[in-house]
Design an enzyme around this catalytic site. Sequence first.
Site, PDB file in Angstrom:
ATOM      1  N   THR A 195      -0.159   0.027   1.090  1.00  0.00           N
ATOM      2  CA  THR A 195       0.802   1.278   1.299  1.00  0.00           C
ATOM      3  C   THR A 195      -0.263   2.352   0.762  1.00  0.00           C
ATOM      4  O   THR A 195       0.043   3.414   1.175  1.00  0.00           O
ATOM      5  CB  THR A 195       2.029   1.091   0.225  1.00  0.00           C
ATOM      6  N   ASP A 196      -1.321   2.310   0.057  1.00  0.00           N
ATOM      7  CA  ASP A 196      -2.236   3.395  -0.360  1.00  0.00           C
ATOM      8  C   ASP A 196      -2.745   4.001   0.681  1.00  0.00           C
ATOM      9  O   ASP A 196      -2.739   5.417   0.712  1.00  0.00           O
ATOM     10  CB  ASP A 196      -3.226   2.921  -1.520  1.00  0.00           C
ATOM     11  N   SER A 232     -28.366  -7.533 -11.203  1.00  0.00           N
ATOM     12  CA  SER A 232     -27.202  -8.024 -11.395  1.00  0.00           C
ATOM     13  C   SER A 232     -27.385  -9.294 -12.317  1.00  0.00           C
ATOM     14  O   SER A 232     -28.424 -10.020 -11.957  1.00  0.00           O
ATOM     15  CB  SER A 232     -26.276  -8.214 -10.513  1.00  0.00           C
ATOM     16  N   GLY A 288     -14.632 -11.498  -4.264  1.00  0.00           N
ATOM     17  CA  GLY A 288     -13.617 -12.162  -3.238  1.00  0.00           C
ATOM     18  C   GLY A 288     -12.303 -12.606  -3.242  1.00  0.00           C
ATOM     19  O   GLY A 288     -11.893 -13.391  -2.478  1.00  0.00           O
ATOM     20  N   SER A 308     -10.397  -6.585  -6.916  1.00  0.00           N
ATOM     21  CA  SER A 308     -11.201  -5.249  -7.078  1.00  0.00           C
ATOM     22  C   SER A 308     -12.308  -5.232  -7.868  1.00  0.00           C
ATOM     23  O   SER A 308     -12.581  -4.499  -8.619  1.00  0.00           O
ATOM     24  CB  SER A 308     -10.146  -4.212  -7.451  1.00  0.00           C
ATOM     25  N   SER A 325     -15.346  -4.962  -6.315  1.00  0.00           N
ATOM     26  CA  SER A 325     -15.952  -3.754  -5.726  1.00  0.00           C
ATOM     27  C   SER A 325     -15.627  -2.438  -6.477  1.00  0.00           C
ATOM     28  O   SER A 325     -16.611  -1.479  -6.920  1.00  0.00           O
ATOM     29  CB  SER A 325     -15.809  -3.800  -4.267  1.00  0.00           C
ATOM     30  N   GLU A 360     -16.870   3.469  -0.748  1.00  0.00           N
ATOM     31  CA  GLU A 360     -16.714   2.357  -0.190  1.00  0.00           C
ATOM     32  C   GLU A 360     -16.207   2.717   1.227  1.00  0.00           C
ATOM     33  O   GLU A 360     -16.505   1.724   2.208  1.00  0.00           O
ATOM     34  CB  GLU A 360     -15.511   1.803  -0.751  1.00  0.00           C
ATOM     35  N   ASP A 382      -7.142   1.023  -5.906  1.00  0.00           N
ATOM     36  CA  ASP A 382      -8.223   0.148  -6.494  1.00  0.00           C
ATOM     37  C   ASP A 382      -8.987   0.895  -7.487  1.00  0.00           C
ATOM     38  O   ASP A 382      -9.169   0.772  -8.659  1.00  0.00           O
ATOM     39  CB  ASP A 382      -9.269  -0.865  -5.531  1.00  0.00           C
ATOM     40  N   TYR A 408      -9.043  -5.867   8.221  1.00  0.00           N
ATOM     41  CA  TYR A 408      -8.247  -4.998   7.502  1.00  0.00           C
ATOM     42  C   TYR A 408      -8.426  -3.852   8.230  1.00  0.00           C
ATOM     43  O   TYR A 408      -7.374  -2.944   8.182  1.00  0.00           O
ATOM     44  CB  TYR A 408      -9.002  -4.797   6.060  1.00  0.00           C
TER      45      TYR A 408
END
Length: 375
Positions: free
Chosen positions: A28-29, A60, A115, A119, A121, A153, A165, A217
Amino acid sequence: MSFQDVYGTEPEGVWAAPGRVNLIGEHTDYNDGFVLPLALPHTCHVAAARRDDGVLRFHSADVPGGAYQLELDALTPGPEGGWAAYPAGVAWALREAGLPVGGADIHVAGTVPTGAGLSSSAALEVGTALALGDLYDLGLSRERLARLCQRAENDFVGTPCGIMDQMASACCTEGHALFLDSRDLSRRQIPFDLAAEGMRLLVVDTRVKHTLSDGAYAAQRRACERGAEALGVPALRDVPYDGLEAALTRVDDPEARRCVRHVVTENRRVEEAVGLLERGETRAIGPVLYAGHASLRDDFRVSCPELDTVVEAADGAGALGARMTGGGFGGSAIVLVEEAAARPVTDAVLAAFEKEGFGAPRVFEAVPSEGARRM
């Protein structure tokens, strides 16, 4: 490995940004609608220090390999770059906005499953933005920080995500869910203390990995845009719930029609859930969660057999409610249970996965936690 192990000096600071689960309000966002996420206790930690040579270095603790080294002036949007594209995209977005960001050494370590639709990312983006914002004294509001992370993103990494997110990671508060209007970013913190009411919210990570930049997506988003165009509205948020059936007759594209129905009914479900929570009728949100999953499965078509198995097994074992959460095509589901039912419901889900021949999922409790902050 620590920051000092990698770079030979101490960082100037350490920042943390959480992952999130979305209680209700999926897809919905980016249709200017309503969402109701909460922050997880799982976070991405970003240790950082300034550099004066215009170089960004990223390392990382969770990804094998050495550090990425990039020139700030050479940052270019594109689909390649691995995990480092997310923090690099944040630096790019800040500079594109005219903000005086210089080089930095950055070391990240996180506990947000990747994954899993939780969220990871956004946690990496928000943690990086908060770090660079503090290091270079940018004075960013949480709303602007989230918008810039979304741009990173969207335009640098290439995933056409909405704003939920990043806003959840930046703005959630402990013990609450965040009722967010994604059109104007107005928000309200909704008390959500399940432990005090004898309930738990379980997250079931199916371990089915999803990559939202792979096209599926984006295809769903385009279908929503076609629906809005057919109805002559700026976004599907503007289709009234009580006018939905009439609106659907004006959308000839079957895929777009299904997406219209999902988004309009999902916005109503968010409002219904918020009303129930504010009246202290927390258990009554269970059917709302089940209805949300059915809509994501049948209308929006972003579920998968593993996610459906979680919901069906949880329902059969007496859960109050359950649904997939996140973008879909894998990832996680949430399950609302009475405290005494947490173990039996978990066992039922594990048994159902074994029966179907799926790999064992990861199950943990979602506790509404604090948003991004400097440690």
